[in-house]
Design an enzyme around this catalytic site. Structure first.
Site, mmCIF file in Angstrom:
data_model
loop_
_atom_site.group_PDB
_atom_site.id
_atom_site.type_symbol
_atom_site.label_atom_id
_atom_site.label_comp_id
_atom_site.label_asym_id
_atom_site.label_seq_id
_atom_site.Cartn_x
_atom_site.Cartn_y
_atom_site.Cartn_z
ATOM 1 N N LYS A 187 1.716 -12.212 7.765
ATOM 2 C CA LYS A 187 0.592 -11.464 7.199
ATOM 3 C C LYS A 187 0.038 -12.343 6.093
ATOM 4 C CE LYS A 187 -0.835 -7.394 4.581
ATOM 5 N NZ LYS A 187 -0.426 -6.126 3.897
ATOM 6 N N TYR A 203 5.249 -12.185 4.776
ATOM 7 C CA TYR A 203 4.106 -11.610 4.059
ATOM 8 C C TYR A 203 3.793 -12.537 2.894
ATOM 9 C CZ TYR A 203 1.436 -7.923 1.560
ATOM 10 O OH TYR A 203 0.482 -7.183 0.907
ATOM 11 N N ILE A 254 -3.428 -6.400 9.171
ATOM 12 C CA ILE A 254 -2.645 -5.329 8.553
ATOM 13 C C ILE A 254 -3.529 -4.750 7.461
ATOM 14 C CG2 ILE A 254 -0.559 -4.743 7.268
ATOM 15 C CD1 ILE A 254 0.930 -6.853 8.827
ATOM 16 N N THR A 299 0.824 -1.207 0.000
ATOM 17 C CA THR A 299 0.000 0.000 0.000
ATOM 18 C C THR A 299 0.857 1.256 0.000
ATOM 19 O OG1 THR A 299 -1.612 -1.269 1.288
ATOM 20 C CG2 THR A 299 -1.971 1.102 1.139
#
Length: 291
Positions: free
Chosen positions: A160, A132, A202, A44
């Site tokens: 994540k 992640y 998250i 992001t």
């Protein structure tokens, strides 16, 4: 180690560069609104279009502004192991709490390659690492078995999980145990992820609704399922709106409507269409964040 609403921070731009003042003010606002943790320079945060110098600067700014009030999980992943080690080493030196390390993208390593990649980072830098796993962008999916191997290393502390597979956190919990920190990478299913063994999210949506996202997570933590469901339902149109087009276009536009930053992005990312803008604006109004 980590829990609750952890925001995947946008990176504000202005006139082609990072808008440092906007970013600093944004981090302060996030903390004031109750956000439980900060993730700078992740997906992001448009990490793929930042220079290495800019990447490091955003981590440094985030750590400096947060001043230890909430954890900073710095994005340090790369499809080059040496580059990931370098970024992770900087995150440690800057004072980050942990590193968020994405599975290597584009080059599609095997499961053994994934293990070797994370072990090399783990062995090179003494900093907690959150894996992640986002196969939709990296085109590689770390298996539960590989994650269980990595979890035996003392500084591999969590994941994540952006697989969208709600059976995955339960399988991971059974295989690795409840102390392995599982964080959702999907806002729309964040509460279901909690029920399957997760401890937080998250979040992209927390960029524009930090108070509501934190309230939802806090309600779960204290066992107030009615309040959790109320906030979940309130946020759902916003979750949808922020992914009508590829993120972070919609969420940057939403942040601009709230006066937090310009909506500028770097190519190849482009601003959202007018149709998407209309959906985002309507969702902010419906959620009570914009009049």
């Amino acid at each position: 180690m980590f829990r609750g609403s952890i925001v995947a921070l946008i990176t504000p731009f202005r006139n082609g560069g990072i808008d440092e003042r906007a970013f600093q003010d944004f981090v302060e606002w996030q903390i004031a609104e109750g956000t439980h943790g900060l993730v700078p320079v992740g997906t992001t945060g448009e990490s793929t279009t930042l220079s290495h110098e800019e990447h490091r600067r955003v981590i440094q700014l985030c750590v400096e502004v947060s001043r230890g009030r909430v954890p900073v999980i710095a994005g340090t992943g790369s499809n080059s192991t040496e580059e990931a080690i370098s970024l992770t080493r900087f995150a440690k030196e800057a004072g980050a709490t942990a590193a968020l390390v994405v599975t290597p993208y584009y080059n599609k390593p095997t499961q053994e390659g994934l293990y070797a990649h994370y072990k090399a980072i783990h062995d090179a830098v003494d900093l907690p690492i959150v894996i992640y796993n986002i196969p939709g962008r990296s085109v590689v999916d770390m298996s539960v078995a590989t994650m269980a191997r990595l979890a035996k290393l003392p500084n591999i502390v969590g994941v994540k999980d952006a697989t969208g597979d709600l059976v995955r956190p339960l399988r991971t919990r059974i295989e690795i145990g409840p102390d392995f920190c599982q964080l959702s990478g999907e806002d729309a299913t964040a509460t279901a992820f909690l029920a399957q063994g997760g401890v937080g999210c998250i979040s992209v949506t927390a960029n524009v609704a930090p108070g509501l996202c934190a309230r939802m997570q806090d309600a779960w933590a204290r066992g107030d399922l009615a309040e959790m469901a109320r906030v979940r339902d309130l946020l759902m149109p916003l979750h949808h709106a922020l992914f009508v087009e590829t993120s972070p276009g919609p969420v940057k536009y939403a942040a601009s409507l709230l006066g937090k930053c310009a909506e500028d992005m770097r190519l190849p990312m482009v601003p959202p269409t007018q149709a998407t803008r209309d959906v985002v604006r309507a969702a902010l109004v419906k959620t009570g964040l914009l009049t």
